[in-house]
Scaffold this active site. Sequence first.
Site, PDB file in Angstrom:
ATOM      1  N   ARG A 208      46.865  47.306  39.717  1.00  9.14           N
ATOM      2  CA  ARG A 208      47.429  47.323  38.142  1.00  9.14           C
ATOM      3  C   ARG A 208      49.058  47.632  38.379  1.00  9.14           C
ATOM      4  O   ARG A 208      49.841  47.097  37.811  1.00  9.14           O
ATOM      5  CB  ARG A 208      46.881  48.342  37.229  1.00  9.14           C
ATOM      6  N   ASP A 246      39.685  38.978  25.732  1.00 11.48           N
ATOM      7  CA  ASP A 246      38.408  39.183  26.230  1.00 11.48           C
ATOM      8  C   ASP A 246      37.410  38.566  25.253  1.00 11.48           C
ATOM      9  O   ASP A 246      37.744  38.593  24.156  1.00 11.48           O
ATOM     10  CB  ASP A 246      38.506  40.667  26.539  1.00 11.48           C
ATOM     11  N   ASP A 293      41.204  38.414  35.925  1.00 13.46           N
ATOM     12  CA  ASP A 293      40.212  39.435  36.419  1.00 13.46           C
ATOM     13  C   ASP A 293      38.721  39.364  35.980  1.00 13.46           C
ATOM     14  O   ASP A 293      38.228  40.089  35.282  1.00 13.46           O
ATOM     15  CB  ASP A 293      40.785  40.759  36.429  1.00 13.46           C
ATOM     16  N   CYS A 333      35.470  39.573  42.102  1.00  9.67           N
ATOM     17  CA  CYS A 333      34.715  40.756  42.482  1.00  9.67           C
ATOM     18  C   CYS A 333      33.256  40.544  42.464  1.00  9.67           C
ATOM     19  O   CYS A 333      32.333  41.247  42.901  1.00  9.67           O
ATOM     20  CB  CYS A 333      34.784  41.792  41.289  1.00  9.67           C
TER      21      CYS A 333
END
Length: 389
Positions: A208, A246, A293, A333
Amino acid sequence: MNHTDTPTITLTTERLPGHPWIWSAQVRKPERHLPPGSVVRIVDAAGRFVGHGFWNGHARVALRVLSTDEAARIDADFIAARIARAVALRREVLKLDDAGNAWRVVNSEGDGLSGLVVDRYADTLVIEYFAAGMWRLREAIEAALREHFPGATLYAFAEQHVQKQESFDCHSGEAPAPVRVTEHGLTFHAAPGAGHKTGFFADQRDNRRRFAELARGRRVLDLCCNSGGFAIHAMAAGAREAIAVDADAGILDIARANAEANGVDVRFEAADLFDWLRAAIDRGERFDAIVLDPPKLTRDRRRVTQALKKYFAMNRTAVDALTPDGLLLTCSCTGLVGADDFLDTLRRVGLSAARDVQVLDLRGAGADHPVAANVPEGRYLKAAFCRVS
């Protein structure tokens, strides 16, 4: 427990496989039943000592090796020493108290404590159990943690599928109250013990900050923004503008509160990533810096190809919204997706979009997520900083 009292488990092979996980097919079934999580002495097919660890005849991972020192005892003192070593790494070597108060205290195999993860959120410690053996030693674990974090609230949990696989019952109780955590001078809301809804993922801390440094003066788009960490850091460091998207409207309430708490202006929008991007591209909107992400796409090896296809689609669409020589930070991830396959996906994105993709840096989780050299799958996070011309 004396070694003479410790049950012995024999491998079907000579010598240790070299990985702390030993599968049931690599082990001779013991003559007597041993409860899941029993501490055992491990010998190879020739009867030579190779390690101490946890036994679980019900789990896919039948043995978890904790030490190859024959004189070691897997007891409260062992746990205390390993936890002390883990905390010393974070505090004395990495100086993480200077960076903030949200960091990983214990990272399973990376700290020689297979089956145990501990995360710190200010004065709350979340203890996640992945192994019945660690659960059996929970009193020692909690006592050791209290030595280093006096007065902390301890919250223990284990995911249901883990409890089922490992044959133990972890009754978590009520999750602790949400807290404010600090990171590189900024503050964020965290809801410890809420699984992927924590609102804060410490593993991206250094990424970040690096993204924020590179995004100064740029128009930023934060995709799969969760609680807005990348966009907020970017605006605090001097980005020109930031929009964050999101699909989870609930997490965006937390994101807006985070932006307000840090005195920055970020526009948050609840939408499907693809729908939002296509509409923005159709309007002619472009961004100088994009971070992508997404959450973990699969835990199933049979679905890795599908996951790679989705990474391609997401990145291919994001690139169309990126200005020439724009910055793209794209992350995965999904532990089952290796770095080589992820980078190859970016190569194919560049070919498809007729854009040159320069990988400036390939990073992972912060150093508070150390990876044991013999457990490469512990390196789950890939964060590729790219310039796209």
